[in-house]
Each structure stands twice: as structure tokens, then as C-alpha cells.
Scaffold this motif. Structure first.
Motif, short mmCIF file in Angstrom:
data_model
loop_
_atom_site.label_atom_id
_atom_site.label_comp_id
_atom_site.label_asym_id
_atom_site.label_seq_id
_atom_site.Cartn_x
_atom_site.Cartn_y
_atom_site.Cartn_z
N GLU A 200 0.82 -1.21 0.00
CA GLU A 200 0.00 0.00 0.00
C GLU A 200 0.85 1.26 0.00
O GLU A 200 0.55 2.24 -0.69
N LYS B 13 -6.83 -2.15 -3.58
CA LYS B 13 -7.37 -3.42 -3.07
C LYS B 13 -7.27 -4.52 -4.13
O LYS B 13 -6.89 -5.66 -3.82
N ALA B 14 -7.58 -4.16 -5.38
CA ALA B 14 -7.57 -5.14 -6.47
C ALA B 14 -6.16 -5.67 -6.74
O ALA B 14 -5.98 -6.77 -7.24
N ASP C 13 -6.17 4.71 -6.61
CA ASP C 13 -7.26 4.92 -5.67
C ASP C 13 -7.48 3.64 -4.84
O ASP C 13 -6.89 2.60 -5.13
N ASP C 14 -8.35 3.75 -3.83
CA ASP C 14 -8.50 2.65 -2.87
C ASP C 14 -8.96 1.35 -3.53
O ASP C 14 -8.51 0.27 -3.15
N ARG C 15 -9.84 1.50 -4.52
CA ARG C 15 -10.35 0.31 -5.19
C ARG C 15 -9.24 -0.40 -5.97
O ARG C 15 -9.08 -1.61 -5.93
N GLN C 16 -8.45 0.40 -6.69
CA GLN C 16 -7.32 -0.16 -7.45
C GLN C 16 -6.31 -0.81 -6.52
O GLN C 16 -5.76 -1.88 -6.83
N GLU D 76 -4.77 -7.51 -2.63
CA GLU D 76 -5.33 -8.76 -2.09
C GLU D 76 -4.81 -10.00 -2.83
O GLU D 76 -4.40 -10.96 -2.17
#
Lengths: 217, 217
Positions: free
Chosen positions: B101, B195-196, B190-193, B199
Motif C-alpha cells: 500500500e 485493493k484489487a 485509488d483505494d479500489r485499485q 489482495e
């Protein structure tokens, strides 16, 4: 009368270029990129230093070509190992084992190709070739997901994880600082040492993609 | 009368050195090592170019110092994340997530530290720091084996696999060639990217050490 290159001269030139490349390859395989010298290559190839520069613009260009040829060979080997019979995990295991064993059988060359600090130009090529390995692995993982032999996962990210894991775990064992300095040419690893290194690396890599404990063979 | 450096002058010198380093860090964070220039650093720091060279022997030395400071900070962060509460797999997950991150929040700097083709000198330092990351992971894996939260494995090899997997899987996403060229400064993800990307990488890494399918959180 304009100069015309005859077929015989063309072949002769290609043969000299090939011999220079082979000798340069041998230099790198013996001492890495750092110790490889143009005059040594010329001497081995039985040509004048100037002849080397007629075939390659610079030392950097010659050794970048050595890097490309040797790395492409390893990429092709991985592709072949993945293309054979078996489930995706079996094919991945075969490719990973072959990559690691080939590296440990030629540790100086493998170190030079994988991790030796080199010019940014060659370093850039390394990134390109690592992408090529990853694409082969990605395809096999995708096939494994399709055939049900691997769980759903981001095949592309898992593939880059595989490339990183196997390359990085070999960096330590291949590093010249771990080899006895008094030897002119570091020994290849023996079979027992190779097994002790390769099996744990394959455990990690296969477990990473399968999510299952690898059974001891 | 011999020249004596007063305490005030000494502090002033240290302050200028620190400002040069901060500005050099900012240059790398904005455009990587490749685009970082001494005169730009001098201008940002409000000093003459000659002043930079009074503090650092060469451009290479200045940016090698920037590399060391920034990488040591990331190594320390991994050490801190591993030192907290929880089982070994939990602590490893925390450290891996934080590393990924942080990298994706500062992609240009992370690319510069992890993979940008650089001088062999800095490349050599990279190998040293990757060893430092691996030692932290090795310790945590060893503790996990001891407490029974991880199966028996070669902790050292698994640790280097972890370092390679996370670094290599971030190389693609962090690479400048994957970022839109018209932007002066590439956006952070961004946060979604994030996470993708993060994870699946953590799935692979934790499965590699645990040999168990990671449960979706």
C-alpha cells in the motif's frame, strides 16, 4: 567499380560475429558481466580488438546482445516446459524446477542474467524479459483455472509473484559473495545442494498458486 | 589563527545538507532517478550548484544517499509491522499489505526504489536492502514455525520468495509505462485499485508460507 560483398565474405563475417558472441558468452559465464573484457573476448576469438568493434558498436552493445541471447534461451526453455503434458500445477512445477536447476548448474551465468548489478540499459532489458516469463506463467495459470486444477485467482499477479519468488530466492545462493573466493571458477552446486534449494522454492511457489500444502515427493 | 568551525556553523551546514537531501528525495519522488538533476535540486533547495557538490562528491553519491534513506525507511516500516501483536501469518499479512500500500500510494518513488534501472552502484545497494527485508520475514516465519502457526519450511528461502513475489508483482503496476504520459505527476492509485492489486498478492504470498487457501476477508 563499386565494392560488392560476396556471399562467401558475408558468411565469413557472420561466422566471426558468432564466434565473438560465443566467446563473450563464455567470458560472462566465467566471471559475470563485471569481469568481461573486450580484449579477452578478442583473444579468445582469435581476432583483433578492432574486429570486435567492427561487429559491435561498443562493449555495452556486445554484452547486451549476450544478455539477450542467453535470457531468451531461458525464456524459451520455460515456455517448452510449460507446453508439455500434465495439469497446470504439474507443468508449472516442471518449469520452475527446470529454471532453478539450470540456474544452479551454471551459477555465474545465472547470477549475471538474474541479479548482477549492470548498466541501466541491460537492467531495462531484464524487466522486459521478466515480463516474458510472467506471460508464460500467466497463460498456464489461466489454463489451470479453466480446467479446475487451480483455484480462481488473478493469473497475471500470481504469475509475476512466481517470477519474483523464484528469481529472488536464487539470488542469495547464486551470489558470488557466497562462493569461496579462492576458486578461479565457482563450482556448480551438487545434486544434494540443488535439491535442498529447489524443493522449498517449489513448495512456496506451488502453494502460492494452489492454496494447498504441497505433498513431499 | 586557525579556522574553527563554530557550533552554529556546523548546525547550519547540517541543515543545508538535510535540505538538499529532502529536495533530492522530492525530485526522485516526482520523476524517478532518471529525471533527477543536480541543478534542479539546487534550485529547489535555494543553494548554488557548487554548494551541492560541497556536501556530496557527485550526483551519484547524492542520489545513492537518497536511495539508502528512503529504502531504510521502508525496511524499518516492515520491521515495525512484523513486530506487533498477532500470529506470524497475521503479522506477515500486515507487513506485506503495508509495504504494497505504501508503494502504491507513492508509485514513482516506489518504482525508483524497487525496479527503476539505475547505476550498478545503487543496484548493488538494492540487493543489500532486499536481504534486510528477507531477514525480517525470515525471523517472523521462524517464529511461526516455532509457535505452530506455520508449517515446517526453509524459513530463509520462503522469506526470499516473499520479498521477490511482492516486489516483482508491484513492478508492473508501478512501471511508468503503465501510467498515462500526459500527466505531470502520475496519480496515486485509488483505494479500489489498491485493493484489487494488494489482495491477490497477499493471497499468493500467504498461501506460499501457510500452504492453505487464504480466506476472503
Amino acid at each position: 567499380m563499386a565494392y560488392r560483398e560476396t556471399e562467401k565474405m558475408r558468411l565469413r563475417k557472420a561466422e566471426v560475429r558468432q564466434r565473438i558472441l560465443s566467446c563473450a558468452h563464455q567470458c560472462v559465464a566465467e566471471g559475470g558481466f563485471r569481469n568481461a573484457q573486450i580484449n579477452q573476448v578478442a583473444e579468445m576469438a582469435g581476432v583483433a580488438t578492432g574486429t570486435v568493434y567492427r561487429h559491435f558498436e561498443s562493449k555495452a552493445e556486445l554484452f547486451a546482445e549476450v544478455f539477450r541471447i542467453a535470457t531468451q534461451r531461458e525464456v524459451d526453455k520455460v515456455g517448452e516446459a510449460l507446453a508439455g503434458d500434465g495439469s497446470a500445477p504439474e507443468r508449472l512445477e516442471r518449469a520452475l524446477r527446470q529454471f532453478a536447476e539450470r540456474a544452479l548448474h551454471g551459477p555465474v551465468m545465472a547470477w549475471a542474467l538474474i541479479a548482477e548489478p549492470v548498466d541501466p540499459q541491460v537492467e531495462g532489458e531484464r524487466l522486459t524479459y521478466r515480463r516474458a516469463y510472467a506471460e508464460y506463467f500467466e497463460q498456464a495459470i489461466g489454463e489451470g483455472i479453466g480446467e479446475g486444477s487451480l483455484p480462481a485467482q488473478d493469473a497475471r499477479l500470481s504469475a509475476t509473484c512466481l517470477v519474483g519468488a523464484i528469481a529472488e530466492s536464487l539470488v542469495g545462493p547464486l551470489s558470488p559473495t557466497q562462493q569461496t573466493p579462492q576458486q578461479d571458477r565457482p563450482d556448480a552446486f551438487d545434486d544434494r545442494q540443488i535439491k535442498a534449494l529447489v524443493e522449498p522454492i517449489i513448495d512456496f511457489c506451488l502453494q502460492g498458486v494452489t492454496g494447498q500444502r504441497r505433498k513431499l515427493s
